[in-house]
Design a protein around this motif. Sequence first.
Motif, mmCIF file in Angstrom:
data_model
loop_
_atom_site.group_PDB
_atom_site.id
_atom_site.type_symbol
_atom_site.label_atom_id
_atom_site.label_comp_id
_atom_site.label_asym_id
_atom_site.label_seq_id
_atom_site.Cartn_x
_atom_site.Cartn_y
_atom_site.Cartn_z
ATOM 1 N N GLN A 12 0.650 -1.348 0.230
ATOM 2 C CA GLN A 12 0.428 -0.197 0.105
ATOM 3 C C GLN A 12 0.735 1.270 0.010
ATOM 4 N N SER A 13 2.067 0.862 1.047
ATOM 5 C CA SER A 13 2.638 2.828 0.978
ATOM 6 C C SER A 13 3.547 2.887 -0.362
ATOM 7 N N ASN A 14 3.536 1.608 -0.659
ATOM 8 C CA ASN A 14 4.409 1.259 -1.981
ATOM 9 C C ASN A 14 3.472 2.045 -3.583
ATOM 10 N N ASN A 114 12.532 -2.461 -3.668
ATOM 11 C CA ASN A 114 13.505 -3.503 -3.586
ATOM 12 C C ASN A 114 12.978 -5.258 -3.286
ATOM 13 N N ASP A 115 13.460 -6.037 -3.399
ATOM 14 C CA ASP A 115 13.375 -7.922 -3.602
ATOM 15 C C ASP A 115 11.647 -7.607 -2.557
ATOM 16 N N GLY A 120 6.464 -9.217 -2.889
ATOM 17 C CA GLY A 120 4.834 -9.165 -2.330
ATOM 18 C C GLY A 120 4.509 -8.760 -3.845
ATOM 19 N N TRP A 121 4.906 -7.885 -4.617
ATOM 20 C CA TRP A 121 3.792 -7.613 -5.532
ATOM 21 C C TRP A 121 3.461 -8.845 -6.340
ATOM 22 N N THR A 122 4.021 -9.724 -7.132
ATOM 23 C CA THR A 122 4.638 -10.990 -7.886
ATOM 24 C C THR A 122 3.465 -11.741 -7.178
#
Length: 150
Positions: A12-14, A114-115, A120-122
């Motif tokens: 969410q913050s990304n 970052n990784d 997380g998104w993937t």
Amino acid sequence: MVRAVSNAQLLQSNLELVVSRDPDLMQIFYTTLFERYPSVQPLFGRNSRDEQAKMLTEAVAMLVSKVDDPQFVETTMLAVGRKHVDYGVEDHMYAWVGECLVATLAQVSGEDWNDALEDGWTATLEAISAIAIQGAAAERAERATQPATS
Ligand code: HEM
């Protein structure tokens, strides 16, 4: 499983970061998608690209804000999958969209990427896509057993 995503706040913050940095980031997404997978371009066109980009940003923001509510995510994504059958979307295209969304988020995040975000998104996009694909299968199965109406 959606449960696997315990990093809702991270995503969410990304998302907040990338939207504030580039409110038109979904234009990058569509450019990337159509460059890498030109065969999907003819599926789009019901709405203007701006409208479509806005809807997609809102849908992703909504899903990310509810990622800790598996019931909501499941209901929403089953419906998305059913509806996308009418748009001519095929199962393998979900991976394309996921890949291009992650690429877009990475590009706009720049050195803040970052990784943990990549993973997380993937994982999140794979999980929600799997539910959409189930919804699409249910829709196709229902149609196959119903008499044609036209
Ligand atoms: C993460 C999965 C996805 C989400 C959350 C999502 C979300 C949305 C939303 C919110 C809309 C707006 C209209 C509606 O509610 O039906 C839409 C439309 C659409 N989506 Fe998706 N979508 C996803 C995956 C895909 C995939 C894999 C494709 C295949 C390329 C696709 C192609 C389309 C098309 C063609 C439209 C109609 C738009 C138009 O013609 O302007 N979507 N999607």
